[in-house]
Design an enzyme around this catalytic site. Structure first.
Site, PDB file in Angstrom:
ATOM      1  N   SER A 170       0.814  -1.211   0.000  1.00  0.00           N
ATOM      2  CA  SER A 170       0.000   0.000   0.000  1.00  0.00           C
ATOM      3  C   SER A 170       0.846   1.259   0.000  1.00  0.00           C
ATOM      4  O   SER A 170       0.340   2.338  -0.255  1.00  0.00           O
ATOM      5  CB  SER A 170      -0.940   0.002   1.201  1.00  0.00           C
ATOM      6  OG  SER A 170      -0.275  -0.448   2.342  1.00  0.00           O
ATOM      7  N   ASN A 184      -3.889   6.200  -1.241  1.00  0.00           N
ATOM      8  CA  ASN A 184      -3.258   6.465   0.058  1.00  0.00           C
ATOM      9  C   ASN A 184      -2.508   7.798   0.092  1.00  0.00           C
ATOM     10  O   ASN A 184      -2.360   8.395   1.150  1.00  0.00           O
ATOM     11  CB  ASN A 184      -2.334   5.312   0.459  1.00  0.00           C
ATOM     12  CG  ASN A 184      -3.132   4.146   1.015  1.00  0.00           C
ATOM     13  OD1 ASN A 184      -4.270   4.331   1.463  1.00  0.00           O
ATOM     14  ND2 ASN A 184      -2.568   2.960   0.991  1.00  0.00           N
ATOM     15  N   GLU A 234      -5.575  -0.440  -7.946  1.00  0.00           N
ATOM     16  CA  GLU A 234      -4.568   0.437  -8.535  1.00  0.00           C
ATOM     17  C   GLU A 234      -3.529  -0.435  -9.242  1.00  0.00           C
ATOM     18  O   GLU A 234      -2.978  -1.360  -8.633  1.00  0.00           O
ATOM     19  CB  GLU A 234      -3.905   1.289  -7.453  1.00  0.00           C
ATOM     20  CG  GLU A 234      -4.866   2.318  -6.858  1.00  0.00           C
ATOM     21  CD  GLU A 234      -4.256   3.123  -5.725  1.00  0.00           C
ATOM     22  OE1 GLU A 234      -4.552   4.327  -5.647  1.00  0.00           O
ATOM     23  OE2 GLU A 234      -3.509   2.557  -4.890  1.00  0.00           O
ATOM     24  N   HIS A 251      -2.830  -2.998  -6.269  1.00  0.00           N
ATOM     25  CA  HIS A 251      -3.226  -2.593  -4.922  1.00  0.00           C
ATOM     26  C   HIS A 251      -4.746  -2.677  -4.768  1.00  0.00           C
ATOM     27  O   HIS A 251      -5.481  -1.886  -5.371  1.00  0.00           O
ATOM     28  CB  HIS A 251      -2.727  -1.164  -4.633  1.00  0.00           C
ATOM     29  CG  HIS A 251      -3.006  -0.712  -3.249  1.00  0.00           C
ATOM     30  ND1 HIS A 251      -3.328   0.586  -2.920  1.00  0.00           N
ATOM     31  CD2 HIS A 251      -3.022  -1.396  -2.072  1.00  0.00           C
ATOM     32  CE1 HIS A 251      -3.524   0.672  -1.622  1.00  0.00           C
ATOM     33  NE2 HIS A 251      -3.346  -0.515  -1.086  1.00  0.00           N
TER      34      HIS A 251
HETATM   35  N1  3HC Z   1     -16.695  -9.282   2.673  1.00  0.00           N
HETATM   36  C1  3HC Z   1     -17.710  -9.359   1.780  1.00  0.00           C
HETATM   37  N2  3HC Z   1     -18.754  -8.516   1.765  1.00  0.00           N
HETATM   38  C2  3HC Z   1     -18.784  -7.558   2.700  1.00  0.00           C
HETATM   39  C3  3HC Z   1     -17.756  -7.400   3.668  1.00  0.00           C
HETATM   40  C4  3HC Z   1     -16.665  -8.314   3.615  1.00  0.00           C
HETATM   41  N3  3HC Z   1     -15.659  -8.250   4.457  1.00  0.00           N
HETATM   42  N4  3HC Z   1     -18.074  -6.343   4.450  1.00  0.00           N
HETATM   43  C5  3HC Z   1     -19.238  -5.849   3.997  1.00  0.00           C
HETATM   44  N5  3HC Z   1     -19.662  -6.565   2.935  1.00  0.00           N
HETATM   45  C6  3HC Z   1     -20.828  -6.338   2.113  1.00  0.00           C
HETATM   46  C7  3HC Z   1     -22.085  -6.651   2.898  1.00  0.00           C
HETATM   47  O1  3HC Z   1     -22.408  -8.022   2.776  1.00  0.00           O
HETATM   48  C8  3HC Z   1     -23.122  -5.759   2.236  1.00  0.00           C
HETATM   49  O2  3HC Z   1     -23.584  -6.342   1.037  1.00  0.00           O
HETATM   50  P1  3HC Z   1     -25.126  -6.143   0.580  1.00  0.00           P
HETATM   51  O3  3HC Z   1     -25.348  -4.655   0.527  1.00  0.00           O
HETATM   52  O4  3HC Z   1     -25.161  -6.788  -0.780  1.00  0.00           O
HETATM   53  O5  3HC Z   1     -25.906  -6.833   1.641  1.00  0.00           O
HETATM   54  C9  3HC Z   1     -22.311  -4.535   1.804  1.00  0.00           C
HETATM   55  O6  3HC Z   1     -20.925  -4.930   1.793  1.00  0.00           O
HETATM   56  C10 3HC Z   1     -22.509  -3.408   2.775  1.00  0.00           C
HETATM   57  O7  3HC Z   1     -22.158  -3.909   4.060  1.00  0.00           O
HETATM   58  P2  3HC Z   1     -22.952  -3.580   5.387  1.00  0.00           P
HETATM   59  O8  3HC Z   1     -24.392  -3.304   5.070  1.00  0.00           O
HETATM   60  O9  3HC Z   1     -22.651  -4.632   6.401  1.00  0.00           O
HETATM   61  O10 3HC Z   1     -22.253  -2.303   5.969  1.00  0.00           O
HETATM   62  P3  3HC Z   1     -21.951  -0.927   5.272  1.00  0.00           P
HETATM   63  O11 3HC Z   1     -23.059  -0.467   4.388  1.00  0.00           O
HETATM   64  O12 3HC Z   1     -21.468  -0.065   6.372  1.00  0.00           O
HETATM   65  O13 3HC Z   1     -20.717  -1.251   4.294  1.00  0.00           O
HETATM   66  C11 3HC Z   1     -18.408  -1.227   3.939  1.00  0.00           C
HETATM   67  C12 3HC Z   1     -19.527  -1.760   4.778  1.00  0.00           C
HETATM   68  C13 3HC Z   1     -18.500  -1.793   2.507  1.00  0.00           C
HETATM   69  C14 3HC Z   1     -17.114  -1.671   4.578  1.00  0.00           C
HETATM   70  C15 3HC Z   1     -18.551   0.343   3.863  1.00  0.00           C
HETATM   71  O14 3HC Z   1     -18.670   0.856   5.168  1.00  0.00           O
HETATM   72  C16 3HC Z   1     -17.385   1.010   3.205  1.00  0.00           C
HETATM   73  O15 3HC Z   1     -17.303   1.077   1.995  1.00  0.00           O
HETATM   74  N6  3HC Z   1     -16.467   1.566   4.032  1.00  0.00           N
HETATM   75  C17 3HC Z   1     -15.264   2.229   3.544  1.00  0.00           C
HETATM   76  C18 3HC Z   1     -14.228   1.169   3.245  1.00  0.00           C
HETATM   77  C19 3HC Z   1     -12.993   1.779   2.703  1.00  0.00           C
HETATM   78  O16 3HC Z   1     -12.805   2.982   2.612  1.00  0.00           O
HETATM   79  N7  3HC Z   1     -12.061   0.889   2.326  1.00  0.00           N
HETATM   80  C20 3HC Z   1     -10.781   1.297   1.863  1.00  0.00           C
HETATM   81  C21 3HC Z   1      -9.849   1.334   3.021  1.00  0.00           C
HETATM   82  S1  3HC Z   1      -8.259   1.900   2.564  1.00  0.00           S
HETATM   83  C22 3HC Z   1      -7.492   0.526   1.978  1.00  0.00           C
HETATM   84  O17 3HC Z   1      -7.997  -0.590   1.971  1.00  0.00           O
HETATM   85  C23 3HC Z   1      -6.127   0.748   1.436  1.00  0.00           C
HETATM   86  C24 3HC Z   1      -5.078   0.188   2.326  1.00  0.00           C
HETATM   87  O18 3HC Z   1      -3.853   0.273   1.671  1.00  0.00           O
HETATM   88  C25 3HC Z   1      -5.002   0.913   3.653  1.00  0.00           C
END
Ligand code: 3HC
Length: 284
Positions: free
Chosen positions: A119, A190, A152, A140
């Site tokens: 990352s 990032n 990415e 990524h």
């Molecule tokens: N695996 C599979 N599916 C998942 C999951 C997982 N771990 N977590 C959530 N989901 C699915 C759920 O099943 C749900 O699907 P549906 O709508 O079809 O039923 C959908 O995602 C939405 O989940 P929830 O209703 O439980 O909860 P939210 O609406 O709060 O969504 C989230 C959860 C998708 C994690 C949302 O909050 C989100 O997009 N958050 C931001 C995540 C983000 O920014 N990620 C990037 C982080 S930075 C990174 O990764 C880079 C690294 O280098 C640091």
């Protein structure tokens, strides 16, 4: 060369997610961990994610069985010898990654493409440890991998255009959206996200608002799915701390410097969701 067999190094949160989406997309996928214990834990994570998808009606029983049938585990690097693409998702430590790629290069067939899910480390310093820097890219993924659509695709000065084209079409075959990135630490997401998260911590330390109010403001005011502290807990405070240090080392700019509170929380073991406590508390 057509990509058929995919190797994934590391079966933690990211490696497990990457292996899951590859197996679901029809690739014969072999995931490697350093011990039987870690492998079993990681494979369990993939199985339960696939089963959850079945329970939610997103995947049929038949497709779940087929994906599991395409998935296998390994502890030896030699087992990845016939892979067409190997995606590394091990610990964010440059020496560990360089050593792993050096060893991998000796066992995997010459034509195979290597990719790192790093990352924040630059891809060039990993690519040059192999005999195939022209067949080396960054791929990524984002957490949670099965949900987030972006990947990415990072090219270095040494990456061949044909490798980038193959990497992009592989990403598309997973149902994800590729964006091309230059080999700058943090790439696109990032580079912009980390200063924002660190600034949120500094703002909180200054007494700018409560955790809940800052999170609520960014969620409701900007339409972000999570406020900065919920996202920090989700990504992991240790992970954010490692990334910030690497980016600060690279750019020497204040905006990438980890604030003292982040360091204290990591030292105290408050790592976010995974440890049961970060900025918020979680039932485990
Ligand atoms: N695996 C599979 N599916 C998942 C999951 C997982 N771990 N977590 C959530 N989901 C699915 C759920 O099943 C749900 O699907 P549906 O709508 O079809 O039923 C959908 O995602 C939405 O989940 P929830 O209703 O439980 O909860 P939210 O609406 O709060 O969504 C989230 C959860 C998708 C994690 C949302 O909050 C989100 O997009 N958050 C931001 C995540 C983000 O920014 N990620 C990037 C982080 S930075 C990174 O990764 C880079 C690294 O280098 C640091």
């Amino acid at each position: 060369m057509k990509i058929k067999n995919v190797g994934v190094l590391g079966c933690g949160l990211m490696g497990a997610g990457i292996a899951e989406v590859c197996a679901k997309a029809g690739y014969k996928t072999i995931v490697r961990e350093v011990s039987e214990d870690l492998l079993e834990k990681g494979m369990g994570r993939i199985r339960s994610s696939l089963e959850k998808a079945v329970t939610k009606g997103k995947l049929t029983d038949k497709d779940c069985e087929a994906a599991l049938g395409r998935l296998s585990g390994a502890v030896e690097l030699d087992d990845l010898a016939e892979c067409d693409l190997v995606i590394e998702a091990i610990v964010e430590d440059v020496e560990a990654k360089r050593k792993t790629f050096g060893n991998l290069d000796r066992v995997v067939k010459d034509k195979a493409i290597f990719a790192s899910n790093t990352s924040s480390l630059t891809i060039t310093q990993l690519a040059v440890t192999t005999s195939r820097p022209d067949r080396f890219v960054g791929l990524h993924f984002f957490n949670p991998v099965p949900v987030m659509k972006l990947v990415e695709v990072v090219n270095t000065l040494l990456t061949a255009d044909s490798t980038v084209a193959q990497a992009r079409s592989f990403v598309e075959s997973l149902g994800k959206h590729p964006v091309d990135c230059k080999d700058n630490s943090g790439f696109i997401v990032n580079r912009l996200l980390i200063p924002y998260l660190l600034d949120a911590i500094r703002f909180y330390e200054e007494g700018g608002g409560t955790l809940e109010d800052i999170d609520g403001a960014m969620k409701l005011g900007c339409g972000y799915p999570m406020g900065p502290f919920t996202l920090l807990d989700f990504v992991g405070l240790d992970t954010t701390y490692y990334i910030a240090n690497i980016m600060f080392e690279e750019y020497r700019e204040k905006r990438f410097a980890p604030p003292p509170l982040l360091k204290q929380m990591v030292t105290a073991g408050r790592l976010g969701r995974k440890s049961g406590r970060g900025f918020y508390r979680y039932d485990r």
